[in-house]
Design an enzyme around this catalytic site. Structure first.
Site, PDB file in Angstrom:
ATOM      1  N   CYS A   1       0.830  -1.211   0.000  1.00  0.00           N
ATOM      2  CA  CYS A   1       0.000   0.000   0.000  1.00  0.00           C
ATOM      3  C   CYS A   1       0.870   1.269   0.000  1.00  0.00           C
ATOM      4  CB  CYS A   1      -1.004  -0.035   1.154  1.00  0.00           C
ATOM      5  SG  CYS A   1      -2.345   1.162   0.953  1.00  0.00           S
TER       6      CYS A   1
ATOM      7  N   HIS B   1      -3.862  -4.931  -0.014  1.00  0.00           N
ATOM      8  CA  HIS B   1      -3.432  -5.448   1.285  1.00  0.00           C
ATOM      9  C   HIS B   1      -3.514  -6.968   1.283  1.00  0.00           C
ATOM     10  CE1 HIS B   1      -3.063  -1.726   3.649  1.00  0.00           C
ATOM     11  NE2 HIS B   1      -3.967  -1.261   2.801  1.00  0.00           N
TER      12      HIS B   1
ATOM     13  N   GLU C   1      -2.550  -8.998   3.507  1.00  0.00           N
ATOM     14  CA  GLU C   1      -2.903  -9.470   4.853  1.00  0.00           C
ATOM     15  C   GLU C   1      -4.402  -9.384   5.134  1.00  0.00           C
ATOM     16  OE1 GLU C   1      -2.430  -5.041   5.437  1.00  0.00           O
ATOM     17  OE2 GLU C   1      -1.593  -6.576   4.120  1.00  0.00           O
TER      18      GLU C   1
END
Length: 192
Positions: A76, A174, A176
Site C-alpha cells: 500500500c 493489502h 494481509e
C-alpha cells in the site's frame, strides 16, 4: 527471519499477525542491523506519504532501504513510497520504481475501497494465484502503468496493482486482508 519496517506508518500489527499465522518468524523493527540481516523485509504502510517520508529521512531509512539486497515487499503506502514521486504532499519517494504516484481523478467513488480483480504476469509473487484474482484495496493514490508493473487493476482507470524490479516487490492492495489469495502471495514472498 522476516523484518517488518517500523516507521510510524501504521498497519504493522496486521502484517505481523499474517506472517506469524503462516508459520514464519518476524520482528517489527527500525534497527538497520536487524533489517540488513533479515531473510526478507516487508515495508507496509497506511498513512500520509509526506509524513511517512519525513520519518524515513529523519531515521536515515530513506537511503538505507533502497540498498537492501534481500527480497523486499512494499504494501500500500509502502508501494507508493518506493516510487519516484507521489502527489500526496508533493513528496519525492525512494526512487526504486521509475513511476510516479498520482491521485485518482475526483469522483464520488474515491477512495478505491474493497475487493477488485487483479490481472498479473508470471512474477513469482503470484505463483499458484489464479489470473484475475480478487484482492482488497484501500487507497486514493495509484502508481501509473509502467514497465515494472507485475499486476494491473482497473478502477476509474488502469494502474499498477503490483510492481517488481530486481529484489524489490510491491503491491497496492493489502495481502494481509485479502483472504486465501493474499495469504498465498505472502507465502510466495516469504519463500523467495
Amino acid at each position: 527471519m522476516t523484518a517488518i519496517v517500523k516507521y510510524n506508518a501504521g498497519n504493522t500489527q496486521s502484517v505481523e499477525s499474517a506472517v506469524k499465522r503462516l508459520g514464519f518468524e518476524c520482528i517489527v523493527t527500525a534497527d538497520k542491523d536487524i533489517l540488513l540481516a533479515a531473510n526478507n523485509v516487508i515495508f507496509p504502510g497506511v498513512g500520509h506519504a509526506a509524513t511517512a517520508m519525513a520519518h524515513l529521512k529523519a531515521t536515515g531509512l530513506d537511503t538505507f532501504l533502497p540498498q537492501l539486497t534481500q527480497p523486499v515487499l512494499g504494501i500500500c503506502l509502502g508501494l507508493q513510497l518506493m516510487c519516484r514521486f507521489t502527489e500526496e504532499g508533493s513528496t519525492p519517494g525512494l526512487g526504486i520504481f521509475d513511476v510516479d504516484v498520482k491521485r485518482f481523478p475526483p469522483t464520488d467513488i474515491v477512495p478505491h475501497m474493497g475487493w477488485n480483480n487483479t490481472g498479473h504476469n508470471s512474477c513469482g509473487l503470484f505463483n499458484s494465484i489464479a489470473p484475475n484474482e480478487h484482492f482488497y484495496f484501500v487507497h486514493s493514490y495509484y502508481a501509473g502503468l509502467c514497465a515494472e508493473a507485475a499486476a494491473q487493476c482497473n478502477y476509474i482507470l488502469p494502474y499498477s496493482a503490483a510492481l517488481q524490479k530486481d529484489n524489490f516487490y510491491a503491491v497496492q492492495f493489502h495481502p494481509e486482508k485479502s483472504g486465501a489469495a493474499g495469504e498465498q502471495l505472502l507465502k510466495n514472498f516469504l519463500s523467495l
